[in-house]
Design a protein around this motif. Structure first.
Motif, short mmCIF file in Angstrom:
data_model
loop_
_atom_site.label_atom_id
_atom_site.label_comp_id
_atom_site.label_asym_id
_atom_site.label_seq_id
_atom_site.Cartn_x
_atom_site.Cartn_y
_atom_site.Cartn_z
N CYS A 106 0.67 -1.09 0.05
CA CYS A 106 -0.03 0.08 0.21
C CYS A 106 0.85 1.34 0.10
CB CYS A 106 -0.91 0.01 1.03
SG CYS A 106 -2.31 -1.12 0.99
N ASN A 107 1.85 1.39 0.80
CA ASN A 107 2.80 2.53 0.95
C ASN A 107 3.89 2.39 0.00
OD1 ASN A 107 0.70 3.49 2.69
ND2 ASN A 107 2.02 2.69 4.31
N MET A 108 3.98 1.74 -1.05
CA MET A 108 5.13 1.43 -1.71
C MET A 108 5.40 2.70 -2.51
SD MET A 108 7.25 -0.80 -2.80
CE MET A 108 6.52 -2.27 -2.13
N ASP A 109 6.62 2.89 -2.56
CA ASP A 109 6.99 4.51 -2.97
C ASP A 109 7.58 4.02 -4.42
OD1 ASP A 109 7.89 6.91 -3.53
OD2 ASP A 109 8.58 7.30 -1.53
N ILE A 110 6.96 4.28 -5.34
CA ILE A 110 7.30 3.84 -6.79
C ILE A 110 8.16 4.93 -6.96
CG2 ILE A 110 6.33 4.10 -9.23
CD1 ILE A 110 3.79 2.91 -8.36
N VAL A 111 8.21 6.18 -6.80
CA VAL A 111 9.02 7.29 -7.20
C VAL A 111 10.53 6.84 -6.64
CG1 VAL A 111 10.01 9.51 -7.07
CG2 VAL A 111 7.35 9.05 -7.49
N GLU A 112 10.63 6.62 -5.37
CA GLU A 112 12.04 6.39 -4.66
C GLU A 112 12.60 4.95 -5.33
OE1 GLU A 112 13.86 8.53 -3.04
OE2 GLU A 112 11.94 9.80 -3.41
N ILE A 113 11.78 4.04 -5.36
CA ILE A 113 12.41 2.74 -5.96
C ILE A 113 12.62 2.89 -7.48
CG2 ILE A 113 11.78 0.32 -6.47
CD1 ILE A 113 10.54 0.11 -3.83
N ALA B 40 6.92 -7.02 -3.69
CA ALA B 40 5.59 -6.02 -3.53
C ALA B 40 5.95 -4.91 -4.44
CB ALA B 40 5.89 -5.86 -1.87
N TYR B 41 6.98 -4.44 -4.70
CA TYR B 41 7.11 -3.24 -5.58
C TYR B 41 6.56 -3.53 -6.90
CZ TYR B 41 8.98 0.08 -8.78
OH TYR B 41 9.28 1.00 -9.74
N VAL B 42 6.93 -4.94 -7.51
CA VAL B 42 6.19 -5.21 -8.73
C VAL B 42 4.84 -5.53 -8.95
CG1 VAL B 42 6.64 -7.03 -10.65
CG2 VAL B 42 8.76 -6.39 -9.17
N ASP B 43 4.33 -6.16 -7.60
CA ASP B 43 2.77 -6.14 -7.54
C ASP B 43 2.36 -5.00 -7.38
OD1 ASP B 43 3.19 -8.93 -7.53
OD2 ASP B 43 2.94 -9.34 -5.36
N SER B 44 2.69 -4.18 -6.94
CA SER B 44 2.08 -2.80 -6.61
C SER B 44 2.23 -1.77 -8.13
CB SER B 44 2.99 -1.68 -5.76
OG SER B 44 3.26 -0.59 -6.08
N LEU B 45 3.14 -2.09 -8.92
CA LEU B 45 3.17 -1.63 -10.06
C LEU B 45 2.17 -2.17 -11.09
CD1 LEU B 45 6.68 -1.31 -11.42
CD2 LEU B 45 5.29 0.55 -10.61
N LYS B 46 2.02 -3.63 -10.94
CA LYS B 46 1.05 -4.35 -11.69
C LYS B 46 -0.36 -3.85 -11.46
CE LYS B 46 0.83 -7.94 -14.54
NZ LYS B 46 1.63 -8.37 -15.57
N LYS B 47 -0.64 -3.56 -10.21
CA LYS B 47 -1.84 -3.21 -9.77
C LYS B 47 -2.43 -1.77 -10.03
CE LYS B 47 -4.69 -3.45 -5.48
NZ LYS B 47 -4.49 -1.86 -5.13
N ASP B 48 -1.16 -0.80 -9.91
CA ASP B 48 -1.57 0.44 -9.63
C ASP B 48 -1.08 1.17 -11.02
OD1 ASP B 48 -2.69 0.04 -6.96
OD2 ASP B 48 -0.92 0.54 -6.28
N LEU B 49 -0.37 0.83 -11.23
CA LEU B 49 0.26 1.52 -12.65
C LEU B 49 -0.37 1.50 -13.82
CD1 LEU B 49 2.82 3.65 -13.18
CD2 LEU B 49 3.73 1.64 -14.47
N VAL C 145 3.53 -1.65 -23.72
CA VAL C 145 4.78 -1.54 -23.42
C VAL C 145 4.81 -1.13 -21.77
CG1 VAL C 145 6.64 0.27 -23.03
CG2 VAL C 145 5.59 -0.39 -25.11
N ILE C 146 3.80 -0.89 -21.22
CA ILE C 146 3.60 -0.56 -19.76
C ILE C 146 3.42 -2.16 -19.04
CG2 ILE C 146 2.14 -0.19 -17.79
CD1 ILE C 146 1.17 2.23 -19.48
N LYS C 147 2.68 -2.87 -19.67
CA LYS C 147 2.73 -4.42 -19.43
C LYS C 147 4.14 -5.12 -19.52
CE LYS C 147 -0.05 -8.67 -19.79
NZ LYS C 147 1.21 -9.64 -19.45
N ALA C 148 4.55 -4.92 -20.71
CA ALA C 148 5.96 -5.24 -20.83
C ALA C 148 6.86 -5.04 -19.82
CB ALA C 148 6.36 -5.45 -22.32
N TYR C 149 7.03 -3.69 -19.63
CA TYR C 149 7.74 -3.33 -18.51
C TYR C 149 7.65 -4.11 -17.20
CZ TYR C 149 9.85 -0.12 -15.06
OH TYR C 149 10.48 0.45 -13.93
N VAL C 150 6.36 -4.08 -16.50
CA VAL C 150 6.21 -4.75 -15.40
C VAL C 150 6.48 -6.13 -15.47
CG1 VAL C 150 4.30 -5.40 -13.73
CG2 VAL C 150 4.28 -3.12 -14.82
N ASP C 151 5.97 -7.16 -16.65
CA ASP C 151 6.38 -8.40 -16.77
C ASP C 151 7.86 -8.39 -16.74
OD1 ASP C 151 3.81 -8.89 -16.90
OD2 ASP C 151 3.62 -9.12 -19.05
#
Lengths: 109, 109
Positions: free
Chosen positions: A8-15, A100-109, B97-103
């Motif tokens: 939930c609090n994953m900091d996309i920008v910092e990572i 958790a970071y990759v999952d958070s991208l998958k979900k929110d990005l 591309v977004i999906k490919a990046y996360v994958d």
DNA sequence: TAGACATATCTAAAAATATAGATATGTTTT
DNA sequence: AAAACATATCTATATTTTTAGATATGTCTA
């Protein structure tokens, strides 16, 4: 800290800042398979705590202080975990946070 | 055109640079649900080609030129696709591309 | 306990990125 | 064709990041 908090609090920008550099991405990848990418350590016959700074530096063309700074920034982003063994500091991946970071991208990005 | 989108090491770094900024991450997130995050356009009654630059800028406190620069960098990283409609340029997410990046992160990082 | 060794931190300079004002380009409208 | 409009590009400055040398810290060894 729970896995829920991580996501939930994953900091996309910092990572993402950590991942904005070829060498730092490589370090994470190298640490995924230490036995393939690094020579064995002198004192320890496993990579349970990761790899010492010197070995990581040897894979790059960069200075000791730069690599130490990189590892510090990766630690601040919770991507790696340091462990001291005598003179050496070993760094290993923080698999929970990476996942958790990759999952958070998958979900929110 | 291939059904596969390949993300190499260099792409990871370039895409991560885009994601190293809160506003750029927000833009990608906003574009995921245009009908929720933006008012309807005057000429077109759908968001099939995304959202015009002005509407995106209105959601931020940043100048027109900064937002235009952001969108250009996102386009260079292949994260968004621009379409011209008369006076306006619409930007939409490049889902492939977004999906490919996360994958690729999930697999290789 | 002095010296060697591994790593961390400090400092400063170089390089990259961010940002917005000014201006250019392309399109529509009058 | 001129004016208005939306966006892109240019330019310059401010800020952030990168990088390595110098130095500090912590640990081991002779």
């Amino acid at each position: 800290m729970s896995i829920f908090t991580y996501i939930c609090n994953m900091d996309i920008v910092e990572i993402s800042k950590v991942l904005s550099n070829k060498t730092r991405v490589n370090i994470l990848k190298w640490l995924k398979n230490p036995e393939v990418n690094f020579p064995p350590h002198q004192d320890i016959d496993h990579f349970d705590d990761g790899v010492c700074v010197g070995y990581i530096q040897d894979k790059t063309e960069l200075s000791q202080s730069t690599i130490s700074t990189y590892l510090n920034s990766m630690q601040n982003a919770d991507l790696v975990i340091p462990t001291r063994h005598g003179k050496w500091t070993y760094y290993k991946r923080n698999e929970k946070v990476i996942k958790a970071y990759v999952d958070s991208l998958k979900k929110d990005l």
